[in-house]
Design a protein around this motif. Structure first.
Motif, PDB file in Angstrom:
ATOM      1  N   ARG A  26      61.388  65.508  63.285  1.00  0.00           N
ATOM      2  CA  ARG A  26      60.143  66.471  64.169  1.00  0.00           C
ATOM      3  C   ARG A  26      60.548  67.259  64.258  1.00  0.00           C
ATOM      4  NH1 ARG A  26      61.779  63.945  69.847  1.00  0.00           N
ATOM      5  NH2 ARG A  26      62.080  62.167  68.936  1.00  0.00           N
ATOM      6  N   ARG A  27      61.277  68.297  63.511  1.00  0.00           N
ATOM      7  CA  ARG A  27      61.533  69.816  62.890  1.00  0.00           C
ATOM      8  C   ARG A  27      60.347  70.643  62.180  1.00  0.00           C
ATOM      9  NH1 ARG A  27      66.472  72.401  60.791  1.00  0.00           N
ATOM     10  NH2 ARG A  27      65.048  74.300  61.856  1.00  0.00           N
ATOM     11  N   LEU A  28      59.390  69.459  61.698  1.00  0.00           N
ATOM     12  CA  LEU A  28      58.342  69.637  60.365  1.00  0.00           C
ATOM     13  C   LEU A  28      57.607  69.553  61.507  1.00  0.00           C
ATOM     14  CD1 LEU A  28      59.428  67.457  57.248  1.00  0.00           C
ATOM     15  CD2 LEU A  28      59.895  69.705  58.016  1.00  0.00           C
ATOM     16  N   TYR A  29      57.728  69.251  62.855  1.00  0.00           N
ATOM     17  CA  TYR A  29      55.957  69.232  63.420  1.00  0.00           C
ATOM     18  C   TYR A  29      56.101  70.293  64.868  1.00  0.00           C
ATOM     19  CZ  TYR A  29      55.794  64.853  60.064  1.00  0.00           C
ATOM     20  OH  TYR A  29      55.852  64.262  59.793  1.00  0.00           O
ATOM     21  N   HIS A  30      57.313  71.362  64.849  1.00  0.00           N
ATOM     22  CA  HIS A  30      56.884  72.354  65.577  1.00  0.00           C
ATOM     23  C   HIS A  30      56.138  73.075  65.403  1.00  0.00           C
ATOM     24  CE1 HIS A  30      59.276  75.806  67.938  1.00  0.00           C
ATOM     25  NE2 HIS A  30      59.361  75.379  68.473  1.00  0.00           N
ATOM     26  N   PRO A  31      55.093  73.756  66.357  1.00  0.00           N
ATOM     27  CA  PRO A  31      54.489  74.938  65.841  1.00  0.00           C
ATOM     28  C   PRO A  31      54.641  76.287  65.057  1.00  0.00           C
ATOM     29  CG  PRO A  31      54.460  74.075  68.348  1.00  0.00           C
ATOM     30  CD  PRO A  31      55.654  73.582  67.817  1.00  0.00           C
ATOM     31  N   GLY A  32      55.800  76.156  64.614  1.00  0.00           N
ATOM     32  CA  GLY A  32      56.623  77.596  64.547  1.00  0.00           C
ATOM     33  C   GLY A  32      57.237  76.700  63.795  1.00  0.00           C
ATOM     34  N   GLY A  33      57.036  75.496  62.836  1.00  0.00           N
ATOM     35  CA  GLY A  33      57.514  75.390  61.521  1.00  0.00           C
ATOM     36  C   GLY A  33      59.027  75.634  62.072  1.00  0.00           C
ATOM     37  N   LEU A  34      59.998  75.194  60.779  1.00  0.00           N
ATOM     38  CA  LEU A  34      61.126  75.456  60.982  1.00  0.00           C
ATOM     39  C   LEU A  34      61.708  76.534  61.338  1.00  0.00           C
ATOM     40  CD1 LEU A  34      61.929  73.705  56.955  1.00  0.00           C
ATOM     41  CD2 LEU A  34      62.198  72.784  59.316  1.00  0.00           C
ATOM     42  N   PRO A  35      61.667  77.392  60.739  1.00  0.00           N
ATOM     43  CA  PRO A  35      62.334  78.855  61.790  1.00  0.00           C
ATOM     44  C   PRO A  35      62.197  78.801  63.326  1.00  0.00           C
ATOM     45  CG  PRO A  35      60.331  79.654  59.970  1.00  0.00           C
ATOM     46  CD  PRO A  35      60.808  78.114  60.353  1.00  0.00           C
ATOM     47  N   GLN A  36      60.945  77.352  63.471  1.00  0.00           N
ATOM     48  CA  GLN A  36      60.560  78.037  65.276  1.00  0.00           C
ATOM     49  C   GLN A  36      60.267  79.263  65.862  1.00  0.00           C
ATOM     50  OE1 GLN A  36      62.179  74.894  67.772  1.00  0.00           O
ATOM     51  NE2 GLN A  36      61.579  73.912  65.257  1.00  0.00           N
ATOM     52  N   ASP A  62      44.220  60.540  49.982  1.00  0.00           N
ATOM     53  CA  ASP A  62      45.660  59.550  49.769  1.00  0.00           C
ATOM     54  C   ASP A  62      46.910  60.793  50.831  1.00  0.00           C
ATOM     55  OD1 ASP A  62      44.982  62.107  49.616  1.00  0.00           O
ATOM     56  OD2 ASP A  62      45.413  62.852  47.222  1.00  0.00           O
ATOM     57  N   TYR A  63      46.394  60.662  52.092  1.00  0.00           N
ATOM     58  CA  TYR A  63      47.067  61.202  52.938  1.00  0.00           C
ATOM     59  C   TYR A  63      48.329  60.291  52.958  1.00  0.00           C
ATOM     60  CZ  TYR A  63      49.629  62.095  57.539  1.00  0.00           C
ATOM     61  OH  TYR A  63      49.938  62.180  58.593  1.00  0.00           O
ATOM     62  N   ASP A  64      49.279  61.651  52.817  1.00  0.00           N
ATOM     63  CA  ASP A  64      51.004  60.927  53.278  1.00  0.00           C
ATOM     64  C   ASP A  64      51.625  62.184  54.022  1.00  0.00           C
ATOM     65  OD1 ASP A  64      53.558  62.061  52.335  1.00  0.00           O
ATOM     66  OD2 ASP A  64      53.020  59.555  50.845  1.00  0.00           O
ATOM     67  N   CYS A  65      52.233  61.229  54.735  1.00  0.00           N
ATOM     68  CA  CYS A  65      52.747  62.417  56.532  1.00  0.00           C
ATOM     69  C   CYS A  65      53.424  63.565  55.581  1.00  0.00           C
ATOM     70  CB  CYS A  65      53.641  61.321  57.254  1.00  0.00           C
ATOM     71  SG  CYS A  65      53.868  62.246  58.330  1.00  0.00           S
ATOM     72  N   SER A  66      54.348  63.235  54.645  1.00  0.00           N
ATOM     73  CA  SER A  66      55.651  64.293  54.436  1.00  0.00           C
ATOM     74  C   SER A  66      54.869  65.083  53.301  1.00  0.00           C
ATOM     75  CB  SER A  66      56.090  63.122  53.805  1.00  0.00           C
ATOM     76  OG  SER A  66      56.325  62.792  53.216  1.00  0.00           O
ATOM     77  N   GLN A  67      54.163  64.576  52.361  1.00  0.00           N
ATOM     78  CA  GLN A  67      53.687  65.719  51.361  1.00  0.00           C
ATOM     79  C   GLN A  67      52.243  66.437  52.155  1.00  0.00           C
ATOM     80  OE1 GLN A  67      54.326  65.343  48.546  1.00  0.00           O
ATOM     81  NE2 GLN A  67      55.436  63.531  49.351  1.00  0.00           N
ATOM     82  N   ASN A  68      51.380  65.853  53.224  1.00  0.00           N
ATOM     83  CA  ASN A  68      50.579  66.674  54.035  1.00  0.00           C
ATOM     84  C   ASN A  68      51.591  68.131  54.768  1.00  0.00           C
ATOM     85  OD1 ASN A  68      47.633  67.293  54.968  1.00  0.00           O
ATOM     86  ND2 ASN A  68      48.449  66.336  56.371  1.00  0.00           N
ATOM     87  N   GLN A  69      52.450  67.492  55.913  1.00  0.00           N
ATOM     88  CA  GLN A  69      53.242  68.410  56.540  1.00  0.00           C
ATOM     89  C   GLN A  69      53.631  69.877  55.554  1.00  0.00           C
ATOM     90  OE1 GLN A  69      52.213  67.832  59.439  1.00  0.00           O
ATOM     91  NE2 GLN A  69      52.896  68.857  60.615  1.00  0.00           N
ATOM     92  N   GLY A  70      54.471  68.870  54.747  1.00  0.00           N
ATOM     93  CA  GLY A  70      54.784  69.783  54.020  1.00  0.00           C
ATOM     94  C   GLY A  70      54.377  70.877  53.268  1.00  0.00           C
ATOM     95  N   ASN A  71      53.529  70.377  52.334  1.00  0.00           N
ATOM     96  CA  ASN A  71      52.066  71.484  52.102  1.00  0.00           C
ATOM     97  C   ASN A  71      51.636  72.414  53.241  1.00  0.00           C
ATOM     98  OD1 ASN A  71      52.122  71.257  49.626  1.00  0.00           O
ATOM     99  ND2 ASN A  71      51.636  68.856  49.372  1.00  0.00           N
ATOM    100  N   TRP A  72      51.166  72.340  53.825  1.00  0.00           N
ATOM    101  CA  TRP A  72      50.212  72.763  55.546  1.00  0.00           C
ATOM    102  C   TRP A  72      51.861  73.925  56.112  1.00  0.00           C
ATOM    103  CZ3 TRP A  72      45.697  74.145  56.685  1.00  0.00           C
ATOM    104  CH2 TRP A  72      44.398  73.239  56.866  1.00  0.00           C
TER     105      TRP A  72
END
Length: 304
Positions: free
Chosen positions: A176-186, A256-266
């Motif tokens: 779920r850290r990938l979905y934080h507004p501030g991303g991995l750096p929080q 071709d929506y893929d959750c991890s690919q979409n989130q990682g690229n954004w």
């Protein structure tokens, strides 16, 4: 019930690190995988399945008779034409013709194209819905290279499959850290401009290349990788909008929506993931001059 990990090309337990020690940059991940000569397991043989029960056939019969919207003739992935349907049959036929035509040897040179069926592999919709196995793609790619020779271009298909793995493993590591507004750096929550976001979604920003891309996305559910990066960068860096809103719109549109690919690229483009350069900002005018010099793509999608 027995569960089996099947999301990635490379099994997590075959990698030279634990989940928590996944390299924090894709380049390090790729280099370590290649240095260790890690290869995926061979695809499993097709299972023997019992016949479909009559009751199940009755349930799916109405689905087979459904009328789908006509394909936009401008589409680079013309679903629901039979050759681009979501079935495994269509996926395997597409993979076979892609290899038979020798397209792996031109992939790297054409992969940044903006329009057409052959500029990229078009494997992603079938990979995303599970109709095509990444392990099978690589197995058949290796067979192609054995017969027709290796090239920098055919290698690039392996490179892109590794990117796919990396984002899936990043999801496994961070959750779920990938979905934080501030991303991995929080970091602090990003700014957002609702009016600008609405114009971006509608293809009404006033920038011809951006608007062409957004119209294609809305009309066809598909957008080439280069255009995805350009329109995402524009939303984040030029319009100062929340990257999560863009990710959600892609989720709503993409075949071709893929959750991890979409989130990682954004996250990558916003500078909130693992990119050591702190984000990617694309100059849309420079991108138009480089990838649509004759204006064909912009003209093609000048109208919804």
């Amino acid at each position: 019930m027995h569960s089996f990990w099947q999301s990635t090309l490379l099994a997590p337990d075959s990698l030279p690190w634990a989940d928590a020690q996944l390299p924090d940059q894709f380049t390090r991940f790729r280099q370590q995988v290649e240095a260790a000569a890690i290869q995926p397991a061979a695809p499993l043989p097709e299972p023997a399945l019992p016949p479909l029960p009559p009751a199940a056939r009755q349930l799916i019969q109405p689905l087979a008779a459904m009328d789908y919207p006509a394909t936009d003739p401008r589409s680079s992935f013309p679903f629901p034409d039979a050759a681009f349907a979501g079935s495994e049959t269509a996926a395997l036929a597409h993979l076979a013709q892609y290899l038979q035509r020798g397209l792996p040897h031109s992939y790297k040179a054409t992969r940044n194209g903006l329009h057409g069926i052959d500029y990229s592999s078009k494997f992603s919709p079938w990979l995303a819905c599970g109709s095509l196995s990444a392990r099978l793609v690589l197995q058949q790619l290796h067979a192609f290279e054995t017969e027709h020779g290796h090239s920098d271009s055919s290698y690039w298909l392996w490179f892109e499959l590794l990117w796919r793995d990396y984002f899936k493993l990043l999801q496994r590591q961070h959750g779920r850290r990938l979905y934080h507004p501030g991303g991995l750096p929080q970091r602090a929550s990003p700014t957002h401009n609702p009016a600008a976001f609405q114009r971006w979604m509608a293809g009404q920003t006033g920038h011809a290349l951006i608007d062409a891309g957004m119209r294609e996305l809305a009309a066809t559910g598909y957008l080439g990788n280069r255009m995805r990066q350009i329109v995402a960068s524009y939303l984040i860096h030029e319009l100062q909008c929340d990257w999560r809103a863009g990710a959600a719109w892609f989720e709503a549109c993409l075949l071709d929506y893929d959750c991890s690919q979409n989130q990682g690229n954004w996250l990558y483009l916003a500078g909130l993931g693992t990119d050591p350069r702190g984000g990617r900002r694309f100059n849309p005018d420079k991108q138009a001059a480089e990838y649509d010099a004759d204006g064909h793509y912009r003209q093609l999608w000048s109208q919804p």
